[in-house]
Design a protein around this motif. Sequence first.
Motif, mmCIF file in Angstrom:
data_model
loop_
_atom_site.group_PDB
_atom_site.id
_atom_site.type_symbol
_atom_site.label_atom_id
_atom_site.label_comp_id
_atom_site.label_asym_id
_atom_site.label_seq_id
_atom_site.Cartn_x
_atom_site.Cartn_y
_atom_site.Cartn_z
ATOM 1 N N THR A 165 54.225 67.671 44.096
ATOM 2 C CA THR A 165 52.927 67.224 43.609
ATOM 3 C C THR A 165 52.924 67.359 42.092
ATOM 4 O OG1 THR A 165 51.996 69.442 43.839
ATOM 5 C CG2 THR A 165 51.756 67.962 45.723
ATOM 6 N N THR A 166 52.036 66.634 41.452
ATOM 7 C CA THR A 166 51.977 66.665 39.988
ATOM 8 C C THR A 166 50.697 67.282 39.462
ATOM 9 O OG1 THR A 166 50.980 64.479 39.934
ATOM 10 C CG2 THR A 166 53.386 64.587 39.778
ATOM 11 N N THR B 23 47.841 65.834 40.143
ATOM 12 C CA THR B 23 46.906 64.721 40.267
ATOM 13 C C THR B 23 47.041 64.145 41.671
ATOM 14 O OG1 THR B 23 47.200 64.209 37.927
ATOM 15 C CG2 THR B 23 46.210 62.499 39.309
ATOM 16 N N ASP C 273 57.254 59.888 38.282
ATOM 17 C CA ASP C 273 55.949 60.139 38.869
ATOM 18 C C ASP C 273 55.425 58.804 39.385
ATOM 19 O OD1 ASP C 273 56.234 62.745 38.109
ATOM 20 O OD2 ASP C 273 54.866 62.630 36.415
ATOM 21 N N SER D 176 50.746 71.889 41.130
ATOM 22 C CA SER D 176 52.092 71.342 41.252
ATOM 23 C C SER D 176 52.884 72.216 42.209
ATOM 24 C CB SER D 176 52.778 71.304 39.893
ATOM 25 O OG SER D 176 52.102 70.413 39.046
ATOM 26 N N ILE E 280 49.596 61.170 43.115
ATOM 27 C CA ILE E 280 50.789 60.985 42.272
ATOM 28 C C ILE E 280 51.855 61.973 42.747
ATOM 29 C CG2 ILE E 280 51.735 61.007 39.934
ATOM 30 C CD1 ILE E 280 49.630 58.854 40.340
ATOM 31 N N THR E 281 53.020 61.451 43.079
ATOM 32 C CA THR E 281 54.118 62.277 43.581
ATOM 33 C C THR E 281 55.304 62.168 42.635
ATOM 34 O OG1 THR E 281 53.387 61.797 45.843
ATOM 35 C CG2 THR E 281 55.581 62.726 45.588
ATOM 36 N N ARG E 282 55.945 63.295 42.345
ATOM 37 C CA ARG E 282 57.136 63.318 41.486
ATOM 38 C C ARG E 282 58.377 63.254 42.378
ATOM 39 N NH1 ARG E 282 56.730 67.268 36.903
ATOM 40 N NH2 ARG E 282 55.688 65.422 36.116
ATOM 41 N N HIS F 259 63.447 62.189 36.707
ATOM 42 C CA HIS F 259 62.449 62.134 37.778
ATOM 43 C C HIS F 259 61.427 61.043 37.439
ATOM 44 C CE1 HIS F 259 60.484 64.793 34.831
ATOM 45 N NE2 HIS F 259 59.373 64.222 35.253
#
Length: 176
Positions: free
Chosen positions: A80-81, A83, A139, A48, A86-88, A137
């Motif tokens: 980044t998360t 994963t 994801d 992350s 997948i973007t936060r 937020h």
Amino acid sequence: MTTSRARTKTTATRAAFVVGAVVATAAAAGLAAAPAQAAPPGAVTIASAPISVVQWPAVGLQFSGLVVPMPALGNVTAATTGTRGITRLAAPFPATTCSASGGGALVSINWLNVTNGRSGNATVKPCTNFLDPTPHHRDVATGSGQIVLSTHLIGSRAYPNAAQPSLPGAGGFIAP
């Protein structure tokens, strides 16, 4: 004598610049040459981390308790998360905005991955202390690639006129 001092000062400034450039280059080379650790098969290798977002923020109008007009800026942050793909996304307001009339606004983020064609919308609340069910937020499954986005300040159900009138914003980032 004055010319001699000026030359000495110029020489010292140039030497400091050269030493700084050499140190920065050595540090960059040391980071680039850091040994990579092999990840076990199937393990997630992304940590992350924040992602730089180049943008022109959405701009709205808000008023403080003294009826002083101020801008409310909807700056999007991305991270980044852990994963891949997948973007936060978030759009936190500063405390001064959250304590004014703009604190009841929401930020609508429309995004498009120009690399793979995915698109979507994420609405977030910029003030964590505002009582609204919208999350702080989101994801989103952007996938990897170049992401372009547009942002809009919108009113919430409780405060439909929050941060209005407003102008949309635009930006982009590269998702890993």
